[in-house]
Design an enzyme around this catalytic site. Structure first.
Site, PDB file in Angstrom:
ATOM      1  N   TYR A 174      -2.335   7.999  -1.427  1.00  0.00           N
ATOM      2  CA  TYR A 174      -3.548   8.806  -1.601  1.00  0.00           C
ATOM      3  C   TYR A 174      -4.621   7.907  -2.191  1.00  0.00           C
ATOM      4  CZ  TYR A 174      -6.952  12.142  -3.316  1.00  0.00           C
ATOM      5  OH  TYR A 174      -8.119  12.817  -3.542  1.00  0.00           O
TER       6      TYR A 174
ATOM      7  N   GLU B  61     -12.389  10.640   0.604  1.00  0.00           N
ATOM      8  CA  GLU B  61     -10.981  10.938   0.350  1.00  0.00           C
ATOM      9  C   GLU B  61     -10.155  10.537   1.566  1.00  0.00           C
ATOM     10  OE1 GLU B  61      -8.574  14.610  -1.585  1.00  0.00           O
ATOM     11  OE2 GLU B  61      -9.543  15.061   0.324  1.00  0.00           O
TER      12      GLU B  61
END
Length: 328
Positions: free
Chosen positions: A104, A195
């Protein structure tokens, strides 16, 4: 992202079943990835209102027509879309990647450090919100000084936190370049958020932005014209779109008391008071301090167009906004 030097999977956007089949055949693999293109995260675990589970699928190329038929024109409901979901008007037909690890990675603006903040975790491909609740120690945060930019020490901290193979100098350097490219993307395009979930490592050790969500600062639209020209109004609340055209700050809620206020602080306080007294605000609306009668009229039209609104509370501070304009 590709233009910024970020590694991305090969993919083709499509808006019809025929285009989807053609795109899949042009990729030439036995399996492809078919992704719903909506302005909300959590697509993989979402549900279409027609019953289809998941907005992202790895499927045989022979089944592309079946899935495209079910997905295009449908409504996908995710954790981030709200209960009404988002319409799926576009699909991305992407090449299936051979991925070894999933991480992530995100860059956001941080109020505390008043700069960029990189958030990363060795556990990607899943909801970062759930990970933050269950295993917050697995998330690293690296503040970046906007004046100095990202430093080599910052990149080393991020790569170590991700668990990228830093023992191989060539692989580590390539991974570092990807982190730099993502940061440059964030700064050069006036992003409020980049993101990447997952940021993945393939069998050759390359970092790839396998899936991403990017937000842009509305105040920078004058210098990011190419980006804002791609704005998809169908993905937004029609009331908020109408309000933006009149330079009004409006956010639709699910209550039944419409609010017309000037000043964001007073608007928030007004909504709080309504809630404290057992009511439920239907919207946040800040008309600012220099609104014209035309803007105020448009604001009333937007509020009254909501079928749930049963009453309107007007709370104007006369020291900022002329009350006679509101009255007119």
């Amino acid at each position: 992202m590709k233009a910024a030097g970020v590694n991305v999977p090969y993919g083709i956007p499509v808006s019809s079943v025929e285009e989807a089949v053609t795109a899949a055949n042009s990729i030439g693999d036995d399996e492809i990835v078919i992704k719903s293109q909506i302005l909300a995260g959590g697509r993989g675990l979402g549900t279409f209102t027609n019953g289809l589970q998941g907005g992202v699928h790895i499927i045989p190329t022979t089944k592309v027509a079946d899935y495209a038929t079910k997905m295009l024109g449908g409504t996908l409901v995710t954790k981030q879309s709200g209960p009404n979901g988002k319409p799926v008007n576009t699909l991305l037909i992407a090449k299936k990647m051979s991925l070894v690890k999933e991480f992530y990675f995100s860059i956001v603006m941080d109020r505390i450090s008043q700069g960029a903040l990189i958030i990363a975790s060795a556990e990607g491909g899943t909801s970062i919100e759930d990970l933050a609740t269950s295993n917050p120690e697995k998330i690293i945060k690296v503040p970046i000084d906007l004046d100095e930019g990202i430093q080599s020490s910052d990149i080393d901290t991020i790569l170590q936190g991700l668990g990228v193979n830093t023992g191989d100098d060539k692989a580590a350097a390539a991974a570092g370049e990807q982190i730099k490219a993502l940061y440059k993307l964030f700064v050069d395009n006036d992003c409020t958020m980049v993101e990447v979930n997952p940021l993945a490592e393939d069998i050759d050790g390359n970092l790839i932005a396998a899936d991403a969500k990017i937000g842009f600062d509305d105040n920078a639209s004058f210098r990011q014209k190419d980006i804002f020209a791609m704005r998809d109004m169908t993905q937004e609340d029609s009331r908020e779109v109408a309000a933006s055209q009149w330079d009004l700050n409006y956010i639709g809620l699910d209550g039944n008391i419409g609010c017309m206020v000037n000043g964001a602080g007073l608007a928030m306080a007004t909504m709080d008071i309504i809630s404290m007294k057992g009511g439920s605000p239907a919207n946040f609306l800040d008309v600012g301090g220099s609104a014209t009668t035309e803007q105020i009229t448009a604001a009333f039209d937007i509020i009254t167009a909501d079928p749930h609104v049963k009453a309107i509370l007007v709370n104007i501070f006369g020291g900022i906004m002329r009350c006679d304009v509101i009255a007119q």
